[in-house]
Motif scaffolding. Structure first.
Motif, PDB file in Angstrom:
ATOM      1  N   PHE A  60      -8.422  31.941   1.994  1.00  0.00           N
ATOM      2  CA  PHE A  60      -7.858  32.381   0.726  1.00  0.00           C
ATOM      3  C   PHE A  60      -6.784  33.444   0.947  1.00  0.00           C
ATOM      4  CE2 PHE A  60      -7.871  35.373  -2.859  1.00  0.00           C
ATOM      5  CZ  PHE A  60      -7.630  34.512  -3.925  1.00  0.00           C
ATOM      6  N   ASN A  61      -5.592  33.157   0.422  1.00  0.00           N
ATOM      7  CA  ASN A  61      -4.435  34.061   0.481  1.00  0.00           C
ATOM      8  C   ASN A  61      -3.981  34.396   1.903  1.00  0.00           C
ATOM      9  OD1 ASN A  61      -3.791  34.269  -2.211  1.00  0.00           O
ATOM     10  ND2 ASN A  61      -4.763  36.259  -2.533  1.00  0.00           N
ATOM     11  N   GLU A 121      -4.616  31.073  -6.257  1.00  0.00           N
ATOM     12  CA  GLU A 121      -4.158  31.929  -5.160  1.00  0.00           C
ATOM     13  C   GLU A 121      -2.878  32.651  -5.544  1.00  0.00           C
ATOM     14  OE1 GLU A 121      -5.083  30.763  -0.733  1.00  0.00           O
ATOM     15  OE2 GLU A 121      -4.218  29.033  -1.765  1.00  0.00           O
ATOM     16  N   ALA A 128     -11.362  35.026  -4.489  1.00  0.00           N
ATOM     17  CA  ALA A 128     -11.582  33.732  -5.140  1.00  0.00           C
ATOM     18  C   ALA A 128     -12.389  33.891  -6.419  1.00  0.00           C
ATOM     19  CB  ALA A 128     -12.288  32.776  -4.172  1.00  0.00           C
ATOM     20  N   ARG A 229      -8.008  25.271  -6.767  1.00  0.00           N
ATOM     21  CA  ARG A 229      -8.571  24.919  -5.469  1.00  0.00           C
ATOM     22  C   ARG A 229     -10.093  25.062  -5.484  1.00  0.00           C
ATOM     23  NH1 ARG A 229      -3.834  24.785  -2.513  1.00  0.00           N
ATOM     24  NH2 ARG A 229      -2.231  26.198  -3.303  1.00  0.00           N
TER      25      ARG A 229
END
Length: 249
Positions: A60-61, A121, A128, A229
């Motif tokens: 994530f990110n 994101e 998240a 996502r």
């Protein structure tokens, strides 16, 4: 108990063959974990985990960086002992709107993890869980008391929003559970081991009220999106996944 007719109507029995686990169906067809049957492929299912890599996923990110998530022995493993790579939630490269998702999971004693949907994101979102509703994955029996005493924290719940203590029946830690998530036009349903454990309509007055009563109400974008996502939570507890399959509706 509900059956998983959308996945397959054939009963599968495990047998050992040449050192690997196979599934023999009543039709006599051998199926290995992390594979699609011809029927599933025809119905539009695709694999989210290929059994040997984290292809199709990223942190994530952070993008495709070395992480605590490893593919080992056909299982997607979050290793809490990793010190030479990034810890973080693992998210799909692809974005999903209406879909059906199935997966197997097992967790360490007292462990806590989750699967998020509709995750957004970007620099505006630090985690998240700031945007994505979570199916809680938990060892109910040995979890912390703050989780065991709150139905919305039990396995199969929409974490910190709504849950059902009567229907939350995970198997003992270290054994495989089967979960299912369906989202269609904002209606989200969770199943755990064949039982419906939560059902919500995103954007409804009931949903808005439930979110407002918990800690997630502090995140202004939580549960607002109806596409995004899918993410697997790194909660610093050991957790494993396999047979992750998804179908767009």
């Amino acid at each position: 108990m509900k059956t998983f007719a959308r996945i397959t109507k054939r009963m599968a029995l495990p047998v050992l063959a040449t050192g690997s686990l196979l599934w023999i169906t009543c039709s006599g067809t051998a199926e290995r974990p992390n594979t699609l049957t011809p029927q599933e492929a025809e119905e539009g299912w695709t694999l989210l985990f290929d059994g040997h890599s984290t292809a199709g996923w990223h942190i994530f990110n952070q993008g495709a960086v070395p992480s605590a998530w490893r593919a080992v022995n056909g299982e997607l493993w979050c290793d809490p002992q990793v010190t030479d790579a990034i810890h973080g939630d693992l998210v799909t490269d692809s974005i999903y709107t209406d879909f059906e998702l199935v997966f197997d999971w097992k967790i360490a004693k007292g462990g806590n993890s989750g699967v998020f949907i509709n995750v957004q994101e970007g620099p505006a979102y630090g985690t998240a869980y700031a945007t994505g509703p979570e199916m809680q994955l938990l060892d109910n029996e040995y979890a912390e008391e703050r989780h065991r005493s709150n139905p919305s924290h039990l396995a199969g719940s929409v974490y910190d929003v709504v849950g059902d203590a009567e229907q939350s029946k995970p198997v003992p830690f270290g054994q495989w559970n089967h979960s299912r998530v369906r989202q269609e036009e904002g209606k989200v349903t969770f199943w755990l081991n064949g039982q419906v454990t939560a059902e919500v309509q995103l954007g409804s007055e009931t949903w808005t009220g439930l979110v407002a009563t918990g800690n997630l109400g502090n995140f202004p974008e939580f549960g607002k999106a109806k596409q995004g996502r899918i993410a697997l939570q790194d909660h610093t507890d050991e957790v494993f996944f396999r047979n992750m399959k998804i179908k767009r509706l």
